[in-house]
Design a protein around this motif. Sequence first.
Motif, mmCIF file in Angstrom:
data_model
loop_
_atom_site.group_PDB
_atom_site.id
_atom_site.type_symbol
_atom_site.label_atom_id
_atom_site.label_comp_id
_atom_site.label_asym_id
_atom_site.label_seq_id
_atom_site.Cartn_x
_atom_site.Cartn_y
_atom_site.Cartn_z
ATOM 1 N N ASN A 1 -20.035 2.573 -17.940
ATOM 2 C CA ASN A 1 -19.309 3.531 -17.109
ATOM 3 C C ASN A 1 -20.229 4.641 -16.610
ATOM 4 O O ASN A 1 -20.137 5.072 -15.449
ATOM 5 C CB ASN A 1 -18.147 4.132 -17.898
ATOM 6 C CG ASN A 1 -17.308 5.085 -17.073
ATOM 7 O OD1 ASN A 1 -16.705 4.706 -16.069
ATOM 8 N ND2 ASN A 1 -17.252 6.342 -17.495
ATOM 9 N N TYR B 1 -11.213 8.393 -22.058
ATOM 10 C CA TYR B 1 -10.087 8.582 -22.969
ATOM 11 C C TYR B 1 -9.736 7.282 -23.685
ATOM 12 O O TYR B 1 -9.374 7.295 -24.872
ATOM 13 C CB TYR B 1 -8.869 9.090 -22.197
ATOM 14 C CG TYR B 1 -8.991 10.522 -21.734
ATOM 15 C CD1 TYR B 1 -9.005 11.570 -22.651
ATOM 16 C CD2 TYR B 1 -9.106 10.835 -20.382
ATOM 17 C CE1 TYR B 1 -9.122 12.886 -22.236
ATOM 18 C CE2 TYR B 1 -9.228 12.152 -19.953
ATOM 19 C CZ TYR B 1 -9.235 13.169 -20.884
ATOM 20 O OH TYR B 1 -9.356 14.460 -20.481
ATOM 21 N N LEU B 2 -9.842 6.157 -22.970
ATOM 22 C CA LEU B 2 -9.542 4.862 -23.588
ATOM 23 C C LEU B 2 -10.507 4.576 -24.735
ATOM 24 O O LEU B 2 -10.092 4.155 -25.825
ATOM 25 C CB LEU B 2 -9.623 3.757 -22.539
ATOM 26 C CG LEU B 2 -9.333 2.335 -23.045
ATOM 27 C CD1 LEU B 2 -7.894 2.227 -23.543
ATOM 28 C CD2 LEU B 2 -9.589 1.317 -21.931
ATOM 29 N N VAL C 1 -5.376 12.262 -27.593
ATOM 30 C CA VAL C 1 -5.533 10.827 -27.337
ATOM 31 C C VAL C 1 -5.931 10.087 -28.609
ATOM 32 O O VAL C 1 -5.506 8.950 -28.846
ATOM 33 C CB VAL C 1 -6.584 10.600 -26.235
ATOM 34 C CG1 VAL C 1 -6.989 9.135 -26.145
ATOM 35 C CG2 VAL C 1 -6.049 11.082 -24.894
ATOM 36 N N TRP D 1 -10.760 7.786 -16.845
ATOM 37 C CA TRP D 1 -9.838 7.122 -17.769
ATOM 38 C C TRP D 1 -10.545 6.285 -18.847
ATOM 39 O O TRP D 1 -10.051 6.238 -19.978
ATOM 40 C CB TRP D 1 -8.813 6.288 -17.003
ATOM 41 C CG TRP D 1 -9.354 5.099 -16.264
ATOM 42 C CD1 TRP D 1 -9.719 5.050 -14.956
ATOM 43 C CD2 TRP D 1 -9.588 3.790 -16.802
ATOM 44 N NE1 TRP D 1 -10.167 3.794 -14.633
ATOM 45 C CE2 TRP D 1 -10.094 2.999 -15.744
ATOM 46 C CE3 TRP D 1 -9.407 3.208 -18.052
ATOM 47 C CZ2 TRP D 1 -10.444 1.660 -15.914
ATOM 48 C CZ3 TRP D 1 -9.751 1.879 -18.238
ATOM 49 C CH2 TRP D 1 -10.263 1.112 -17.175
ATOM 50 N N THR E 1 -13.955 17.270 -14.842
ATOM 51 C CA THR E 1 -12.693 17.999 -14.662
ATOM 52 C C THR E 1 -12.866 19.514 -14.605
ATOM 53 O O THR E 1 -12.064 20.204 -13.970
ATOM 54 C CB THR E 1 -11.712 17.670 -15.798
ATOM 55 O OG1 THR E 1 -12.224 18.179 -17.040
ATOM 56 C CG2 THR E 1 -11.516 16.167 -15.926
#
Length: 438
Positions: A104, A116-117, A62, A113, A50
């Motif tokens: 991942n 963050y999960l 989160v 995502w 990001t």
Amino acid sequence: MKTKLAALLPDLAPWHSSRDFRLLWVQGLITYLGSVMALIALPLQIKELTGSPLAVGAMGAVELVPLVVFGLYGGALADAVDRRKVIVLTEAGLGVLAVILLVNAMLPQPMLWPLYLVAAAVAALAGLQRPALDSLLARIVPHDQLAAAAALNALRWQIGAIAGPALAGLVVAYAGNVPAYATTVVGFAVSVLLCRRLSPVPPIEHAAKPSWRGIVEGARYAWSKPVLLGTYAIDLAAMFFAFPNTIFPFLADELDADWALGLMYAAGAVGSLVVSLTSGWVSRTQRHGLLVVFGATAWGLAIAAAGWMSQIWLVLLCLALAGAGDMLSGLGRSTIWNQTIPDRLRGRLAGIEVLSYSVGPQLGQVRAGVTAGWTGARPAFWTGGLACVATVGLLTLALPRLLSYDARTDPDAEAHRRAQQDEPPPTPTRETVPQEDH
């Protein structure tokens, strides 16, 4: 001279007296050495995907709700079931989450995502585990060795916190995220095997099932004890205002010192290690509230100073001093908690402790990320440090019993010592009847 030097060395009595303490000590070191790889790789991976300090700081947001909810429930659970089972199952769950990060990272295009999960799920499992883990110490270590045990646990963490981030920084920089996450997976696998060897730690007789009423009972007890309330509030304030770890990558960029990122993560542990290696005096200290206040103030001042410095070696020195202050505060908090909380409430109070030392850093990540996005990394450091010092001062004035706490005269500490040694309570007199807390 030799005698004086020996008096400063860590007290090894808990290591010699408790097999379970030895197992937990080794397990904790292995877990930390493995998980610190992910702790550093995860925010760096978000930064790479990001380029936003706010996106990195959002990890704290989160993680916040799962940590609060499961931390409180984990405290009630620790009072109602075998604490060893909770530790083993949650440690296995954390290993599964490390596998998800590894898979991942191995994708041609890693996704944002899942990061963050996994961060939210890690917070949930940590919230469930920490009360069981923290409330275990007073069950496996004698009352008069609790301060020494806290120092040895801190020493374990510091060994991992120094070696782990420095090594992780090199691994992530030169080998990538995949080896870092793979190391985390191996660490949790070994940890589960060690935790299975712990002795069972069943709940006390007639323990109530986990419930909202039980959680409220623990919270009311904490609220009624100004000393406990002070430890929670000061730690929460110190971490909220002056926890800068999430913006270390951006400070390294501003100082043109990307090579020192791992050292920045490790510097605080170096200062903590110096305190732990000379912690023999802690076993003889009775004014643990004073340690909490002094340490938190030193932490805030050192973090502020780190933001004012423009040379990386001075920043690292300030971070080391901050770590030393945080260690003094942590030793005081841990000893007060273990010396004063009755066993029937220990899990639920450990859940509140988890919130005090975990929610603060999560919110602190958000604060630091937002501030750094507006003003840059260095102002985010010094404004937070000064706010920490001011808040600690106000809390100390509002809760003076924390500063005056003395383990030799505190009625809750004396009650815990007698309960652990199965001694009858003293006959109430004018001097021994505790005054009502307000």
